[in-house]
Design an enzyme around this catalytic site. Structure first.
Site, PDB file in Angstrom:
ATOM      1  N   CYS A 145       2.432  -2.416  16.009  1.00 54.53           N
ATOM      2  CA  CYS A 145       2.431  -2.160  14.565  1.00 54.53           C
ATOM      3  C   CYS A 145       1.758  -3.301  13.807  1.00 54.53           C
ATOM      4  CB  CYS A 145       3.874  -1.971  14.089  1.00 54.53           C
ATOM      5  SG  CYS A 145       3.999  -1.818  12.295  1.00 54.53           S
ATOM      6  N   CYS A 170      -0.703   5.857   9.977  1.00 55.59           N
ATOM      7  CA  CYS A 170       0.561   5.248  10.394  1.00 55.59           C
ATOM      8  C   CYS A 170       0.334   3.897  11.048  1.00 55.59           C
ATOM      9  CB  CYS A 170       1.168   6.100  11.491  1.00 55.59           C
ATOM     10  SG  CYS A 170       2.385   7.217  10.973  1.00 55.59           S
ATOM     11  N   CYS A 205       7.110  -7.068   7.699  1.00 58.10           N
ATOM     12  CA  CYS A 205       8.312  -6.623   8.418  1.00 58.10           C
ATOM     13  C   CYS A 205       8.660  -7.679   9.447  1.00 58.10           C
ATOM     14  CB  CYS A 205       8.063  -5.284   9.111  1.00 58.10           C
ATOM     15  SG  CYS A 205       9.523  -4.660   9.991  1.00 58.10           S
ATOM     16  N   CYS A 257       3.870   8.281   1.362  1.00 57.07           N
ATOM     17  CA  CYS A 257       4.441   7.346   2.326  1.00 57.07           C
ATOM     18  C   CYS A 257       4.732   6.038   1.594  1.00 57.07           C
ATOM     19  CB  CYS A 257       3.426   7.145   3.459  1.00 57.07           C
ATOM     20  SG  CYS A 257       4.010   6.021   4.712  1.00 57.07           S
ATOM     21  N   GLU A 306       0.827  -1.192   0.000  1.00 55.63           N
ATOM     22  CA  GLU A 306       0.000   0.000   0.000  1.00 55.63           C
ATOM     23  C   GLU A 306       0.871   1.256   0.000  1.00 55.63           C
ATOM     24  OE1 GLU A 306      -3.954  -1.573   2.254  1.00 55.63           O
ATOM     25  OE2 GLU A 306      -2.302  -0.959   3.499  1.00 55.63           O
ATOM     26  N   LEU A 326      11.520   5.874  18.179  1.00 54.28           N
ATOM     27  CA  LEU A 326      12.027   5.661  19.541  1.00 54.28           C
ATOM     28  C   LEU A 326      10.955   4.987  20.412  1.00 54.28           C
ATOM     29  CD1 LEU A 326      14.475   6.090  21.294  1.00 54.28           C
ATOM     30  CD2 LEU A 326      13.687   8.417  21.777  1.00 54.28           C
ATOM     31  N   CYS A 368       7.346  -5.089  16.046  1.00 53.06           N
ATOM     32  CA  CYS A 368       7.025  -4.119  17.098  1.00 53.06           C
ATOM     33  C   CYS A 368       5.586  -4.385  17.561  1.00 53.06           C
ATOM     34  CB  CYS A 368       7.167  -2.690  16.569  1.00 53.06           C
ATOM     35  SG  CYS A 368       8.855  -2.339  16.029  1.00 53.06           S
TER      36      CYS A 368
HETATM   37  N1  SAH Z   1      10.120   0.377  10.032  1.00 53.29           N
HETATM   38  C1  SAH Z   1      10.311   1.765  10.060  1.00 53.29           C
HETATM   39  C2  SAH Z   1       9.430   2.532   9.105  1.00 53.29           C
HETATM   40  C3  SAH Z   1       7.993   2.103   8.982  1.00 53.29           C
HETATM   41  S1  SAH Z   1       6.964   2.371  10.371  1.00 53.29           S
HETATM   42  C4  SAH Z   1      10.153   2.302  11.466  1.00 53.29           C
HETATM   43  O1  SAH Z   1       9.716   1.570  12.331  1.00 53.29           O
HETATM   44  O2  SAH Z   1      10.533   3.438  11.684  1.00 53.29           O
HETATM   45  C5  SAH Z   1       6.636   4.118  10.288  1.00 53.29           C
HETATM   46  C6  SAH Z   1       6.208   4.739  11.608  1.00 53.29           C
HETATM   47  O3  SAH Z   1       4.870   4.346  11.982  1.00 53.29           O
HETATM   48  C7  SAH Z   1       7.092   4.319  12.757  1.00 53.29           C
HETATM   49  O4  SAH Z   1       7.437   5.378  13.577  1.00 53.29           O
HETATM   50  C8  SAH Z   1       6.200   3.353  13.462  1.00 53.29           C
HETATM   51  O5  SAH Z   1       6.629   3.153  14.750  1.00 53.29           O
HETATM   52  C9  SAH Z   1       4.858   4.023  13.353  1.00 53.29           C
HETATM   53  N2  SAH Z   1       3.742   3.130  13.677  1.00 53.29           N
HETATM   54  C10 SAH Z   1       3.682   1.798  13.485  1.00 53.29           C
HETATM   55  N3  SAH Z   1       2.511   1.312  13.952  1.00 53.29           N
HETATM   56  C11 SAH Z   1       1.804   2.345  14.426  1.00 53.29           C
HETATM   57  C12 SAH Z   1       0.497   2.477  14.992  1.00 53.29           C
HETATM   58  N4  SAH Z   1      -0.304   1.435  15.142  1.00 53.29           N
HETATM   59  N5  SAH Z   1       0.102   3.710  15.384  1.00 53.29           N
HETATM   60  C13 SAH Z   1       0.900   4.785  15.186  1.00 53.29           C
HETATM   61  N6  SAH Z   1       2.141   4.719  14.647  1.00 53.29           N
HETATM   62  C14 SAH Z   1       2.593   3.516  14.265  1.00 53.29           C
HETATM   63 FE1  SF4 Z   2       8.627  -2.972  11.295  1.00 49.60          FE
HETATM   64 FE2  SF4 Z   2       6.377  -1.817  12.123  1.00 49.60          FE
HETATM   65 FE3  SF4 Z   2       8.471  -2.004  13.778  1.00 49.60          FE
HETATM   66 FE4  SF4 Z   2       8.590  -0.318  11.667  1.00 49.60          FE
HETATM   67  S1  SF4 Z   2       7.200  -0.186  13.414  1.00 49.60           S
HETATM   68  S2  SF4 Z   2      10.168  -1.775  12.356  1.00 49.60           S
HETATM   69  S3  SF4 Z   2       7.386  -1.493  10.154  1.00 49.60           S
HETATM   70  S4  SF4 Z   2       7.289  -3.728  12.920  1.00 49.60           S
END
Ligand code: SAH
Ligand code: SF4
Length: 377
Positions: free
Chosen positions: A121, A341, A114, A107, A94, A222, A118
């Site tokens: 996410c 996001c 991935c 974006c 997407e 972070l 996390c």
């Molecule tokens: N993997 C990279 C880039 C993709 S994620 C990273 O982690 O930085 C892009 C941003 O979206 C990151 O800051 C991530 O932590 C944030 N993100 C992921 N899941 C989210 C959620 N459910 N709500 C808000 N931000 C989220």
């Molecule tokens: Fe991967 Fe989502 Fe963590 Fe970014 S925030 S590193 S996309 S698992």
């Protein structure tokens, strides 16, 4: 496409020049092709009229121009757009376009799924399938730029790119770097290095490499101000803990003192949003030219967290600003089309065992791709 044929979308200017020199062609021909493909959006070699006929037929023999297929396009009530792109192997990714009065941000995803898992996410919960190729990465910007250009009549509908879609871009450096070169290339998308941002969860060796090889802007996810909490939210922290991450950040733009790093901090109710967390954050960011982006958590089915309240988000923001940190709250956009996001899901084929188990446990159903265009407007 045969095994010997290359996809011209996989090349940045430098690598295409090298290829042409190998072929005994003049290197500047590569510049012309980059301009046709990306600058003008022309994908028919026969229309590249400043190339000789013989070069055009040679190109048709050795190369193809391959783009993913747009299988769905959605409009949010707030103007956000989302495209579902189908890749050759059936996976889908997407891409989101977020317009404001002054900017248009795309974006971009770097991987299908991935691996870093996390806990907040949705992409992480899907598991990892594969890296995107350079062509698949740049195609996302290509579609957004050229389709919006036609639709709006604007020369530069896209002003910013953030590598914040699906995937961890630094775990796909070989393909992400040439794609970012094309984003900055004045023959291609001609974006400023201040307006192309790579976001990482903190893959330290690759951050050092990025500092040497590219001068795009950097965002660091972070999300927690101490290792105990970050180990849970961003598991890669167990390998690369906060103190080491901060050392790398401190050194990152040392030759360009005017530049700063954006720190992303997802706001999770009762988890990382208390005054003591803000205090710790202020401490660990000392000495690093920083901007802080607070991202209210975007929920997804069976997510184990809730979004922080407006009151705690503004208190947190005020505390950081009082300590001198430029802090903004990233307002959620495109929520009605799941474009916010961390909500990007795409359609990942053959996910890892871990994600299959997670889905079984939580009884998650993957939506079926609609082959028609939909609009919520
Ligand atoms: N993997 C990279 C880039 C993709 S994620 C990273 O982690 O930085 C892009 C941003 O979206 C990151 O800051 C991530 O932590 C944030 N993100 C992921 N899941 C989210 C959620 N459910 N709500 C808000 N931000 C989220
Ligand atoms: Fe991967 Fe989502 Fe963590 Fe970014 S925030 S590193 S996309 S698992």
């Amino acid at each position: 496409m045969t095994d010997q044929q290359i996809n011209l979308f996989d090349y940045d200017r430098q690598s295409l020049r090298a290829l042409f020199e190998e072929m005994g062609e003049r290197a500047f021909r590569a510049d012309q092709i980059i301009k046709w493909l990306h600058g003008r959006g022309v994908t028919d070699i026969d229309q590249m009229t400043d190339l000789s006929k013989s070069l055009r037929s040679k190109l048709k023999e050795i190369s193809v121009i391959k783009l993913p297929e747009v299988v769905q396009s959605q409009h949010s009530l707030d103007g956000t757009r989302k495209w579902l792109l189908k890749l050759e192997d059936g996976n889908c990714i997407e891409t989101v376009f977020i317009p404001t009065k002054t900017h248009g941000t795309v974006c971009v995803s770097s991987q299908v799924g991935c691996a870093l898992n996390c806990s907040f996410c949705s992409t992480g919960k899907q598991g990892y399938n594969r890296n995107l190729s350079t062509g698949e990465i740049i195609a996302q910007l290509w579609f957004a730029h050229h389709s919006l250009k036609e639709e709006t009549g604007l020369d530069h509908p896209v002003t910013n790119v953030v590598m914040m879609g699906m995937g961890e871009p630094l775990l796909n450096m070989d393909n992400v770097l040439p794609a970012m070169n094309l984003m900055l290339d004045d023959f291609a998308f001609n974006l400023s290095k201040y307006r192309v941002t790579l976001s990482t969860s903190g893959v330290l060796p690759k951050m050092r490499e990025l500092a040497e090889k590219s001068d795009v802007s950097l965002a660091v996810s972070l999300h927690a101000p101490n290792d105990e909490l970050r180990n849970i939210l961003v598991p890669i922290n167990k390998k690369y803990p906060i103190s080491q991450l901060m050392d790398v950040c401190r050194a990152y733009f040392k030759d360009e003192p005017k530049r700063s790093i954006t720190f992303e901090y997802v706001m999770l109710d009762g988890v990382n949003d208390k005054p003591e967390h803000a205090r710790q954050l202020i401490e660990i960011l000392q000495g690093i030219p920083s901007k802080i982006n607070l991202i209210p958590f975007n929920p997804f089915p069976h997510a184990p967290y809730k979004r922080s309240t407006e009151v705690s988000i503004s208190k947190f923001q005020r505390q950081l600003m009082k300590a001198g940190f430029n802090t903004i709250v990233r307002r959620t956009r495109g929520e009605d089309i799941d474009a916010a996001c961390g909500q990007l899901a795409g359609q990942v084929k053959d996910r890892t065992q871990r994600s299959a188990k997670w889905k079984a446990k939580h009884n998650v159903v993957i939506p079926i791709v609609k082959e028609t265009e939909t609009s919520n407007v």
